[in-house]
Enzyme design. Structure first.
Site, PDB file in Angstrom:
ATOM      1  N   LYS A 187       0.769  -1.170   0.135  1.00  0.00           N
ATOM      2  CA  LYS A 187       0.121   0.074   0.174  1.00  0.00           C
ATOM      3  C   LYS A 187       0.858   1.276  -0.092  1.00  0.00           C
ATOM      4  CE  LYS A 187      -3.836  -2.041  -0.161  1.00  0.00           C
ATOM      5  NZ  LYS A 187      -3.760  -3.350  -0.387  1.00  0.00           N
TER       6      LYS A 187
HETATM    7  C1  LIG Z   1      -9.914  -2.699  -1.791  1.00  0.00           C
HETATM    8  C2  LIG Z   1      -9.337  -3.482  -0.449  1.00  0.00           C
HETATM    9  N1  LIG Z   1      -9.952  -3.851   0.532  1.00  0.00           N
HETATM   10  C3  LIG Z   1      -9.362  -4.424   1.650  1.00  0.00           C
HETATM   11  C4  LIG Z   1      -8.090  -4.862   1.739  1.00  0.00           C
HETATM   12  C5  LIG Z   1      -7.790  -5.504   2.961  1.00  0.00           C
HETATM   13  O1  LIG Z   1      -6.648  -4.937   3.503  1.00  0.00           O
HETATM   14  P1  LIG Z   1      -5.691  -5.750   4.528  1.00  0.00           P
HETATM   15  O2  LIG Z   1      -4.774  -6.594   3.735  1.00  0.00           O
HETATM   16  O3  LIG Z   1      -4.835  -4.664   5.243  1.00  0.00           O
HETATM   17  O4  LIG Z   1      -6.645  -6.375   5.430  1.00  0.00           O
HETATM   18  C6  LIG Z   1      -7.251  -4.686   0.749  1.00  0.00           C
HETATM   19  C7  LIG Z   1      -6.074  -5.192   0.653  1.00  0.00           C
HETATM   20  O5  LIG Z   1      -5.637  -5.375  -0.368  1.00  0.00           O
HETATM   21  C8  LIG Z   1      -7.901  -3.970  -0.525  1.00  0.00           C
HETATM   22  O6  LIG Z   1      -7.235  -3.749  -1.722  1.00  0.00           O
END
Ligand SMILES: Cc1ncc(COP(=O)(O)O)c(C=O)c1O
Length: 390
Positions: A187
């Protein structure tokens, strides 16, 4: 063109001495779980985005799950979301015992379409979960207006949207809604695994805080400090979602570096836009229309009828011939077997998302790419186009 020897990965983190020193400091401090660095990161992040409260967690998924938990969803309740997202967005609706309902996206931007949301609202609809996809904000004025009209909550998935602004210029997070950010390794602001939930609502914040640490009464994390006490009460059955101090040390250093990293992302996106402008049938996902693009992803849409090759052929050629990694964001969630089998979703449900999916490829876009890396990707894409044209 000369083929590079070393594979260019789709993504790589960006860090320097501040991240290394911050981590070392966290380790030496003895606070290996939630401690003062997490509190400092929460405060700095809240100030940066303009939110009253911020809760640091071990993922955005945890933030989305807790963000929904605050509304005590019941079986049969429906939450409307976009099909063009990572599965976590829809999975957390299922984990809350509710039913995800997919509203199609705008055919040009790929952002959830408020008109499609409205069509999906039923008496069972409790909330909307929009995603600021690829780093561009959804049309929140329209979505908030729908929420007001129908008495729905809005939880924003801002996994791609650290640095994104809304149409009114406010940072994503500076809003009346609860917002979940991701600091996953790929990210814009990365700590490995981590997330942040922001809200202006003190009552929702306190409950999320409690639920993130077993449902223990406030400031339970301080129980091993001089200011703390062994005594706590469990007031509801919570979860174990807190961030750790070493992760927060990375987060603080990344937050300081954010502006520089974002300028680099923008420069790379501009270089790609210029390099591909004259290629027929290959168009970038539009940057607008709402607010500032955080350029989490650089996506090309490949139209085989106009360029003579498919998205999959471009991915294959870049990987096998030119040694460049790419990705696809995303196969629409309603097409995954679990959703088809459990909720009866099927191809054709969200034609705009499906059409975009067939054409999309994400190119490497990260601040630690060198000028040579960027030029190489531009030349590689142009070489694939030239090869098929010939
Ligand atoms: C659009 C979206 N929502 C939620 C998530 C979940 O994030 P995390 O990996 O921090 O739980 C991601 C992760 O890639 C994402 O791209």
């Amino acid at each position: 063109m000369k083929i590079r020897e070393e594979f260019l990965p789709y993504c790589r983190p960006c860090y320097g001495a501040a991240e290394l020193d911050g981590m070392a400091d966290a380790i030496r401090s003895g606070w290996w779980s939630r401690g003062p660095k997490v509190a400092a990161f929460e405060q700095a992040f809240a100030e940066r985005v303009g939110a009253r409260h911020a809760l640091a967690l071990n993922s955005c998924t945890a933030g989305l799950f807790l963000g929904l938990k605050l509304y005590d969803l019941q079986p049969g309740d429906q939450v409307i979301t976009t099909p063009l997202t990572f599965c976590a967005t829809a999975n957390v609706i299922v984990h809350n015992g509710a039913t995800p309902v997919f509203a199609d996206v705008d055919p040009v931007t790929g952002l959830i379409d408020p008109a499609q949301i409205e069509q999906k609202i039923t008496p069972k609809t409790k909330g909307v979960l929009p995603v600021h996809y690829a780093g561009r904000a959804c049309d929140m004025d329209a979505i908030n207006a729908l929420a007001d009209k129908h008495g729905l909550f809005v939880l924003e998935d801002a996994a791609h949207a650290v640095y994104t602004t809304y149409a009114n210029g406010n940072w994503v997070g500076n809003t009346r809604n609860t917002v979940a950010f991701s600091f996953y390794a790929t990210k814009n602001l990365a700590v490995g695994e981590g997330g942040m939930l922001t809200t202006n609502n003190a009552a929702l914040f306190e409950r999320a805080q409690r639920l993130s640490l077993h449902g223990m009464s406030r400031d339970a994390w301080k129980r091993f400090s001089a200011a703390g006490s062994w005594r706590y009460d469990v007031v509801e059955a919570g979860y174990k979602y807190n961030m750790t101090d070493p992760a927060a040390a990375l987060g603080l250093a990344q937050l300081d570096r954010l502006e520089t990293m974002q300028q680099r992302r923008l420069a790379i996106a501009n270089a790609y836009n210029a390099a591909f402008a004259d290629l027929p049938g290959i168009t970038p996902l539009p940057s607008g229309p709402f607010g500032r693009n955080a350029w989490h992803l650089y996506m090309l849409l490949v139209d085989p009828a106009r360029c003579g090759f498919t998205r999959d052929q471009l991915i294959e050629q870049l990987h096998d011939v030119y040694r460049v990694g790419t990705s696809v964001h995303y196969m629409p969630v309603h097409l995954h077997p679990f959703y088809r089998q459990t909720f009866g979703t099927r191809p054709g449900d969200c034609p705009h998302a499906e059409a975009l999916f067939a054409q999309m490829v994400s190119l490497p876009l990260y601040p630690s790419m060198t000028e040579e890396d960027v030029t190489y990707v531009c030349e590689a894409v142009r070489a694939v186009a030239a090869r098929f044209a010939a």
